[in-house]
Write a protein that holds these residues in place. Structure first.
Motif: not given
Ligand SMILES: [Zn+2]
Length: 476
Positions: A101-106, A140-145
């Motif tokens: 799970y992405c640390k910032t957006c989940g 992080l997921c690709k979007e947040c990265t």
């Molecule tokens: Zn994310």
């Protein structure tokens, strides 16, 4: 694939200031170039960073990042592009986590390893203690990265570091987008952008008040439910730092009232409280003067707008500015200037000090008694001096007792104050006595203005400072 259908679709607010700031920049660029694909947007950014800014990004990204790493000389563009190409395609690269799970957006799925390279002020290398499970970075997921790569276009230069407005309110984010990010993009269009954006202020506290004023003028509202927060950071090498300046909601609402209705007087009042070495304040013309090469010249606001200001510091530090307001009332009266707007004081005691209506009315009533006694005895100086020189709590109580006695001796039907009001409203628990004295005097000077009392009756100089550590005002 168009960006609007890709990364931006997931532009949710995460609560992480850096990811959200990057998201805001990404959104702005995407709106400006709706036909560009994700990788074309990244290419646009690489061109700005390398060709226009000469890679001067050391306060945001680390020298180990692909765009700054000296070992990649001549290949910055290619390696950065290929890195983000993999991320956009959600392709597994070194240090990826297959599932999580992405640390910032989940968001669940493939996660990318992020460290201080592109994620300012996070852990890196051996500093795994920055992360709760002692991972080697933030996953992080690709979007947040991807969003992290956009941060430089969303910050301004402050005190040699980077500053940005952090808020979870859409309308305030839009203000930042419109004022800063769009300005950056406009400069890039005009080919005048050479690095991180500068604003007229370099001192962060003053910049926070400047931004608050810009917001109030642009995002008009009777009452704000938000607070404003300015994050100042540098991710530079071995010396990263982060400071947060918060303008509390009551102060924001107070500024809203005074800037909307009394802007001219508020600015004049503020100017008096800059710290300017070797300069003198002219209280009649409301100007700072300084001697330069044997000549006395008036200073312009640009000369001192980045100096520290006592009122800004007090408002941010939760300290009362009532004595300074009180002196403004007195100086206006003494120098035969027009009346200093009492409304500024009323807004302050309502929004920031949170005083009750009963308390304010009681203080006004006591002021009236003092005024009537002075008039009857034809001696304004005597009573005024008693209150102006009350620098300690017992001196104020003593002055009040003298008024109570004099009122009775003069045959008044009503006492100055009843014991219940004294306990409940004049000095309730937590009330700072200095504020009561200041408000009493403000009412008195208002009365002198209205009744045209002779100015020779007024003691000279500024009012005595209350000698007790000022209480922290209630900002809830
Ligand atoms: Zn994310």
């Amino acid at each position: 694939m168009a960006l609007n259908n890709g990364c931006l679709k997931n532009n949710i607010i995460t609560g992480d200031p850096f990811v959200d700031l990057g998201g805001l920049v990404l959104q702005s660029i995407s709106e400006r170039f709706p036909k560009k694909s994700e990788i074309e947007i990244v290419q646009f950014l690489i061109d700005v960073y390398i060709k226009k800014w000469n890679r001067n990004l050391y306060s945001v990204f680390l020298t180990t990042s692909k765009i700054l790493n000296p070992s990649l000389k001549g290949k910055y563009e290619k390696s950065t592009k290929s890195y983000y190409q993999s991320i956009i395609q959600n392709k597994k690269i070194e240090s990826c986590l297959d599932e999580g799970y992405c640390k910032t957006c989940g968001k669940q799925g493939l996660l990318f390893h992020n460290s201080r390279d592109f994620f300012p002020n996070s852990g890196s290398g051996k500093f795994v203690n920055f992360h709760h499970s002692h991972e080697t970075g933030i996953f992080l997921c690709k979007e947040c990265t991807l969003k992290l790569f956009f941060i430089p276009l969303g910050v301004v230069l402050l005190e040699g570091k980077n500053g940005f407005l952090h808020t979870q309110s859409n309308r305030l984010s839009n203000f930042w987008k419109h004022r800063i990010i769009d300005e950056n993009l406009n400069k890039i269009d005009r080919n005048t952008s050479t690095g991180i954006l500068r604003i007229p202020y370099t001192k962060s506290v003053n910049a926070l008040f400047y931004l608050a004023e810009q917001i109030i003028m642009e995002v008009k509202d009777d009452e704000y439910s938000d607070y404003i927060q300015l994050i100042i950071f540098t991710n530079f090498g071995a010396d990263p730092s982060c400071t947060i300046h918060q303008l509390p909601n009551p102060v924001f609402n107070f500024l809203n009232k005074v800037l909307r209705y009394h802007k001219f007087y508020w600015h004049r009042f503020i100017n008096r409280f800059y710290h300017i070495k070797g300069a003198k304040w002219d209280a009649v013309n409301y100007k700072w003067f300084q001697e330069k090469k044997g000549e006395i010249i008036a200073l312009k606001e640009d000369d001192y707008q980045n100096n520290s200001n006592q009122i800004y510091e007090k408002l941010l530090g939760n300290k009362s500015i009532l004595r300074q307001l009180e002196n403004a009332h007195k100086m206006h009266y003494q120098n035969q200037l027009e009346k200093f707007p009492i409304e500024i004081t009323y807004h302050y005691i309502k929004e920031v000090l949170n005083m009750t209506k009963e308390q304010v009315e009681l203080i006004a009533r006591i002021s009236d008694v003092i005024f009537e006694l002075s008039k009857k005895e034809k001696n304004f100086k005597k009573y005024l001096f008693m209150f102006e020189s009350a620098g300690k709590a017992y001196e104020l109580r003593g002055a009040l007792l003298k008024i109570i006695k004099a009122n009775f001796q003069n045959g008044a039907d009503e006492p100055v104050i009843r014991i219940k009001d004294y306990v409940d409203y004049l000095f309730p628990d937590g009330q700072y006595w200095g504020e009561i004295r200041d408000l009493l005097l403000i009412h008195l000077y208002e009365k002198y203005h209205d009744e045209g009392v002779n100015r020779s009756e007024i003691p000279e100089g500024e009012i005595e400072e209350a000698i007790v550590e000022e209480k922290h005002v209630n900002t809830l």
